[in-house]
Design an enzyme around this catalytic site. Sequence first.
Site, PDB file in Angstrom:
ATOM      1  N   TYR A  50      -8.402   2.426   0.540  1.00  0.00           N
ATOM      2  CA  TYR A  50      -9.811   2.289   0.923  1.00  0.00           C
ATOM      3  C   TYR A  50     -10.723   2.845  -0.177  1.00  0.00           C
ATOM      4  O   TYR A  50     -11.090   4.008  -0.200  1.00  0.00           O
ATOM      5  CB  TYR A  50     -10.051   2.909   2.313  1.00  0.00           C
ATOM      6  CG  TYR A  50      -9.623   1.900   3.343  1.00  0.00           C
ATOM      7  CD1 TYR A  50      -8.271   1.589   3.485  1.00  0.00           C
ATOM      8  CD2 TYR A  50     -10.544   1.185   4.081  1.00  0.00           C
ATOM      9  CE1 TYR A  50      -7.863   0.600   4.361  1.00  0.00           C
ATOM     10  CE2 TYR A  50     -10.132   0.203   4.967  1.00  0.00           C
ATOM     11  CZ  TYR A  50      -8.805  -0.082   5.096  1.00  0.00           C
ATOM     12  OH  TYR A  50      -8.399  -1.067   5.953  1.00  0.00           O
ATOM     13  N   LYS A  92       6.254   1.231   3.038  1.00  0.00           N
ATOM     14  CA  LYS A  92       6.782   0.227   2.105  1.00  0.00           C
ATOM     15  C   LYS A  92       7.369   0.991   0.914  1.00  0.00           C
ATOM     16  O   LYS A  92       7.073   0.702  -0.261  1.00  0.00           O
ATOM     17  CB  LYS A  92       5.633  -0.715   1.687  1.00  0.00           C
ATOM     18  CG  LYS A  92       6.084  -1.954   0.945  1.00  0.00           C
ATOM     19  CD  LYS A  92       6.785  -2.996   1.805  1.00  0.00           C
ATOM     20  CE  LYS A  92       7.223  -4.177   0.988  1.00  0.00           C
ATOM     21  NZ  LYS A  92       8.107  -5.111   1.716  1.00  0.00           N
ATOM     22  N   ASP A 112      -4.595  -0.502   9.682  1.00  0.00           N
ATOM     23  CA  ASP A 112      -5.715  -1.376  10.030  1.00  0.00           C
ATOM     24  C   ASP A 112      -5.183  -2.745  10.461  1.00  0.00           C
ATOM     25  O   ASP A 112      -5.568  -3.308  11.489  1.00  0.00           O
ATOM     26  CB  ASP A 112      -6.626  -1.505   8.806  1.00  0.00           C
ATOM     27  CG  ASP A 112      -7.957  -2.131   9.137  1.00  0.00           C
ATOM     28  OD1 ASP A 112      -8.345  -2.124  10.320  1.00  0.00           O
ATOM     29  OD2 ASP A 112      -8.618  -2.631   8.212  1.00  0.00           O
ATOM     30  N   ASP A 127      -4.789  -4.354  14.516  1.00  0.00           N
ATOM     31  CA  ASP A 127      -5.448  -5.597  14.953  1.00  0.00           C
ATOM     32  C   ASP A 127      -4.420  -6.572  15.528  1.00  0.00           C
ATOM     33  O   ASP A 127      -4.675  -7.247  16.533  1.00  0.00           O
ATOM     34  CB  ASP A 127      -6.174  -6.269  13.780  1.00  0.00           C
ATOM     35  CG  ASP A 127      -7.594  -5.750  13.616  1.00  0.00           C
ATOM     36  OD1 ASP A 127      -7.880  -4.639  14.106  1.00  0.00           O
ATOM     37  OD2 ASP A 127      -8.423  -6.451  12.993  1.00  0.00           O
TER      38      ASP A 127
END
Length: 355
Positions: free
Chosen positions: A135, A189, A246, A250
């Site tokens: 971010y 990851k 994020d 969703d």
Amino acid sequence: MSDQLKLLCLEGDGIGPEIMAATLAVLRAASPFLKRKVNVVRKDIGFAALNVEGSTIPQVVIDDAKAADGVILGPVSHNAYPSVEEGGRNPSGVLRKELALFANHRPARTWPGLDAPSRKAFDLVVMRENLEGFYADRNMFAGGGEFMPEPEVALALRKVTASASTNIARAGFELAATRSAKHVTVIHKANVMRMTDGLFLDCARAVANEFPSVGYNEMLVDAAAAHLVRDPSQFDVMITTNMFGDILSDLASELAGGLGLAGSLNFGTHHAVAQAQHGSAPDIAGQDLANPVSLILSVEMLLRHLGETAAADLIRASVSAALASPDTRTRDLQGTLGTREFTEVLTSLVEEGAT
Ligand code: ATP
């Protein structure tokens, strides 16, 4: 404990004013169940503040947010804001950074009687790191995490620190220890990003050792996406870095019935901000079409976080009762009610429960 609960209410853009009005009506209806008297202070952010004060989040709003017990943040159209130099800062990112809101708690669950894309009932939480990762608007002390050394070259830096990783892991484990399934899955990851996600994993494993009663496994983020679609009921608390969280939250919310139902709470050691998972939905703004449940459930989470469990339980039970029947649903859930009619139904249910 003070006898007043000071909440700062920031409507935001698009459907913000409509869903905030609905949320405050539900909060008023639940007031007999609150231990403290609620004092709501309203301030403008977003385009309303930009037009008058030249900034989408004036400094006075940040100061008020720091002084409040909690903040109710409406959705913001930050993609449509002018540049930062012209006053267009993303209020959501600014508050997360200024209030050190290191955790974003995003639940996703199916509701009795309400069809959802997931064939199986489920109840999970994504505990998302909230201050760093990819971010770029908040991951650096000064400057941004994105830059263009040449017109045709754009670079982004992903920041992972031991302190933020440990904070989010501890928040996730503490939550898992209070839930019936008592299980954590750490999503990463690290097979590709060996140093950054490797550090994140090391921190999560160290925290896992402090919680022997909580079950634990690890999963690659791509596998987690597939497993979520196949069977979301296998997850309880998913702990992950900012951008993975994020996206996965969703996905989980959509599987549970849609973004209009997805509440979320940003919190740190000293502050908490209730914020719907969805955006400002400019396509339906001002048409009485918005589903206010996401912001209402975010406030339910804020109340729970502030120790107001009875009022939070009442709001959650009333939302569940309203969603159970097609006659008392909004249009995004194939119901017929507008925002205002739905709010009347929900406030009546809360008032009935509160008497
Ligand atoms: P933004 O630019 O602020 O992110 P957006 O429209 O691109 O806004 P969302 O606000 O998340 O993104 O909306 C995605 C879709 O979901 C839109 O079609 C929108 O109308 C719908 N939607 C989002 N929130 C709600 C809600 N609370 N009630 C009904 N529909 C919603």
